[in-house]
Scaffold this motif. Sequence first.
Motif, PDB file in Angstrom:
ATOM      1  N   GLN A   1      -5.744   3.610   1.893  1.00 43.70           N
ATOM      2  CA  GLN A   1      -6.588   4.752   2.204  1.00 43.70           C
ATOM      3  C   GLN A   1      -6.049   5.527   3.407  1.00 43.70           C
ATOM      4  O   GLN A   1      -6.116   6.759   3.431  1.00 43.70           O
ATOM      5  CB  GLN A   1      -8.013   4.285   2.484  1.00 43.70           C
ATOM      6  CG  GLN A   1      -8.706   3.656   1.291  1.00 43.70           C
ATOM      7  CD  GLN A   1      -8.823   4.614   0.115  1.00 43.70           C
ATOM      8  OE1 GLN A   1      -8.052   4.535  -0.845  1.00 43.70           O
ATOM      9  NE2 GLN A   1      -9.768   5.533   0.183  1.00 43.70           N
ATOM     10  N   PHE A   2      -5.523   4.843   4.395  1.00 44.59           N
ATOM     11  CA  PHE A   2      -4.970   5.523   5.564  1.00 44.59           C
ATOM     12  C   PHE A   2      -3.648   6.211   5.234  1.00 44.59           C
ATOM     13  O   PHE A   2      -3.374   7.309   5.709  1.00 44.59           O
ATOM     14  CB  PHE A   2      -4.773   4.529   6.708  1.00 44.59           C
ATOM     15  CG  PHE A   2      -5.927   4.477   7.661  1.00 44.59           C
ATOM     16  CD1 PHE A   2      -5.845   5.045   8.918  1.00 44.59           C
ATOM     17  CD2 PHE A   2      -7.103   3.841   7.301  1.00 44.59           C
ATOM     18  CE1 PHE A   2      -6.905   4.995   9.796  1.00 44.59           C
ATOM     19  CE2 PHE A   2      -8.179   3.778   8.164  1.00 44.59           C
ATOM     20  CZ  PHE A   2      -8.085   4.361   9.418  1.00 44.59           C
TER      21      PHE A   2
ATOM     22  N   PRO B   1      -3.779   3.014  13.693  1.00 40.78           N
ATOM     23  CA  PRO B   1      -5.184   2.557  13.779  1.00 40.78           C
ATOM     24  C   PRO B   1      -5.560   1.584  12.679  1.00 40.78           C
ATOM     25  O   PRO B   1      -6.340   0.662  12.900  1.00 40.78           O
ATOM     26  CB  PRO B   1      -5.977   3.863  13.663  1.00 40.78           C
ATOM     27  CG  PRO B   1      -5.045   4.930  14.075  1.00 40.78           C
ATOM     28  CD  PRO B   1      -3.688   4.481  13.658  1.00 40.78           C
ATOM     29  N   ALA B   2      -4.993   1.785  11.487  1.00 40.81           N
ATOM     30  CA  ALA B   2      -5.356   0.927  10.356  1.00 40.81           C
ATOM     31  C   ALA B   2      -4.851  -0.496  10.570  1.00 40.81           C
ATOM     32  O   ALA B   2      -5.603  -1.459  10.412  1.00 40.81           O
ATOM     33  CB  ALA B   2      -4.798   1.507   9.061  1.00 40.81           C
TER      34      ALA B   2
ATOM     35  N   LEU C   1      -4.909  -4.372   1.821  1.00 42.40           N
ATOM     36  CA  LEU C   1      -4.240  -3.440   0.919  1.00 42.40           C
ATOM     37  C   LEU C   1      -5.069  -2.177   0.728  1.00 42.40           C
ATOM     38  O   LEU C   1      -4.550  -1.055   0.760  1.00 42.40           O
ATOM     39  CB  LEU C   1      -3.970  -4.125  -0.416  1.00 42.40           C
ATOM     40  CG  LEU C   1      -3.368  -3.271  -1.536  1.00 42.40           C
ATOM     41  CD1 LEU C   1      -2.047  -2.649  -1.092  1.00 42.40           C
ATOM     42  CD2 LEU C   1      -3.179  -4.101  -2.793  1.00 42.40           C
ATOM     43  N   TYR C   2      -6.359  -2.354   0.537  1.00 41.93           N
ATOM     44  CA  TYR C   2      -7.243  -1.193   0.349  1.00 41.93           C
ATOM     45  C   TYR C   2      -7.291  -0.333   1.614  1.00 41.93           C
ATOM     46  O   TYR C   2      -7.202   0.895   1.543  1.00 41.93           O
ATOM     47  CB  TYR C   2      -8.648  -1.684  -0.008  1.00 41.93           C
ATOM     48  CG  TYR C   2      -9.670  -0.580  -0.127  1.00 41.93           C
ATOM     49  CD1 TYR C   2      -9.777   0.178  -1.293  1.00 41.93           C
ATOM     50  CD2 TYR C   2     -10.531  -0.282   0.926  1.00 41.93           C
ATOM     51  CE1 TYR C   2     -10.707   1.192  -1.400  1.00 41.93           C
ATOM     52  CE2 TYR C   2     -11.466   0.729   0.827  1.00 41.93           C
ATOM     53  CZ  TYR C   2     -11.542   1.463  -0.338  1.00 41.93           C
ATOM     54  OH  TYR C   2     -12.459   2.487  -0.449  1.00 41.93           O
ATOM     55  N   LEU C   3      -7.424  -0.968   2.762  1.00 43.17           N
ATOM     56  CA  LEU C   3      -7.511  -0.226   4.018  1.00 43.17           C
ATOM     57  C   LEU C   3      -6.232   0.546   4.304  1.00 43.17           C
ATOM     58  O   LEU C   3      -6.279   1.736   4.661  1.00 43.17           O
ATOM     59  CB  LEU C   3      -7.809  -1.201   5.161  1.00 43.17           C
ATOM     60  CG  LEU C   3      -7.928  -0.597   6.569  1.00 43.17           C
ATOM     61  CD1 LEU C   3      -9.136   0.331   6.640  1.00 43.17           C
ATOM     62  CD2 LEU C   3      -8.039  -1.702   7.610  1.00 43.17           C
TER      63      LEU C   3
ATOM     64  N   ALA D   1       0.814  -1.212   0.000  1.00 40.77           N
ATOM     65  CA  ALA D   1       0.000   0.000   0.000  1.00 40.77           C
ATOM     66  C   ALA D   1       0.849   1.266   0.000  1.00 40.77           C
ATOM     67  O   ALA D   1       0.402   2.305  -0.513  1.00 40.77           O
ATOM     68  CB  ALA D   1      -0.922   0.001   1.224  1.00 40.77           C
ATOM     69  N   TYR D   2       2.045   1.201   0.542  1.00 40.56           N
ATOM     70  CA  TYR D   2       2.889   2.399   0.633  1.00 40.56           C
ATOM     71  C   TYR D   2       3.204   3.002  -0.730  1.00 40.56           C
ATOM     72  O   TYR D   2       2.993   4.206  -0.951  1.00 40.56           O
ATOM     73  CB  TYR D   2       4.166   2.075   1.411  1.00 40.56           C
ATOM     74  CG  TYR D   2       5.178   3.192   1.420  1.00 40.56           C
ATOM     75  CD1 TYR D   2       4.905   4.379   2.091  1.00 40.56           C
ATOM     76  CD2 TYR D   2       6.389   3.057   0.751  1.00 40.56           C
ATOM     77  CE1 TYR D   2       5.835   5.407   2.101  1.00 40.56           C
ATOM     78  CE2 TYR D   2       7.319   4.074   0.760  1.00 40.56           C
ATOM     79  CZ  TYR D   2       7.041   5.247   1.435  1.00 40.56           C
ATOM     80  OH  TYR D   2       7.954   6.269   1.440  1.00 40.56           O
ATOM     81  N   PRO D   3       3.713   2.244  -1.707  1.00 42.47           N
ATOM     82  CA  PRO D   3       3.967   2.870  -3.017  1.00 42.47           C
ATOM     83  C   PRO D   3       2.687   3.278  -3.746  1.00 42.47           C
ATOM     84  O   PRO D   3       2.693   4.264  -4.484  1.00 42.47           O
ATOM     85  CB  PRO D   3       4.725   1.775  -3.787  1.00 42.47           C
ATOM     86  CG  PRO D   3       4.371   0.512  -3.123  1.00 42.47           C
ATOM     87  CD  PRO D   3       4.182   0.840  -1.676  1.00 42.47           C
TER      88      PRO D   3
END
Length: 290
Positions: A172-173, A206-207, A167-169, A107-109
């Motif tokens: 988004q965070f 939190p995520a 990955l989606y969560l 998710a970072y990139p």
Amino acid sequence: MKKLLYRRKKMSRSLFGDLIMFSLLALVGYFMALPLIFVVNNAFKPINEILKFPPDFFVHNPTLSNFTDLYDLLSGSWVPFTRYIFNTFFIAIVGTAGHVIIASMAAYPLAKRKFPGVGVLFTIVVLSLMFSATVTQITNYMTMSWLGMLDTHWAVIIPAIGSSLGLYLMKQFMEQVPDALLEAAQIDGCSEFRIFWSIVMPIVKPAWLTLIIFSFQGLWGAGGAAGSMYIYSEQLKTIDYAFNQILAGGIIRTGPSMAATLLMLSVPILIFILSQSSVIQTMSTSGMKD
């Protein structure tokens, strides 16, 4: 100034309004807790109260015979009960840890780096959320068979690690993390991994705490279905599968099945209770302040 506004807002609320709000929340909370209270009471009911019609909601003559009968049934299995427990915790812990780490790193990139095709990749991730686990079972089975992982714990762990929900969560965070903060870290000489691990991950705590709860709960109860589809060896089965065998014993095992249901629910509930305070505290204190 903020303290004055807070005191003014607090003084404007009446005691009657607070009592009404508290009573309403308590009533809603009671109805939400009714299924759990019913499960707890059933676990301690003797067989005559369990089979009574119409059933009583609360137990009148509590007993521990359901738990002792459950222990005797599991002790009679040719596979040690501790083996079922180890298999369950191994799948849940390794699958949860792998899902959180892989989902966060992927998710970072997507969230903080611009490269060709990033929009297409994220669209694929969003579309994958539309398919339930039942739809992808055949595909997962063929993939695990091609990888030679059938009849191993990895046949359950690998699909859980590759779930697109985490990955989606996380993406988004991570989008809420200011780019200026990451640029400042780069100027100071931090590597990409150092920025990800020491800056981004603490901010999005939190995520991944929430993701731990969801992932662990899903894997904790996945042993029954996965045990019949991916895992065939009795030594690799989970505790959920062992309890399902007890349920198949007929009406005479209704009491032990009630005790097994309570035991299966207790661990995810405990994980949620231990993590809930951290999630609430982090959501209220984390983030970038003006």
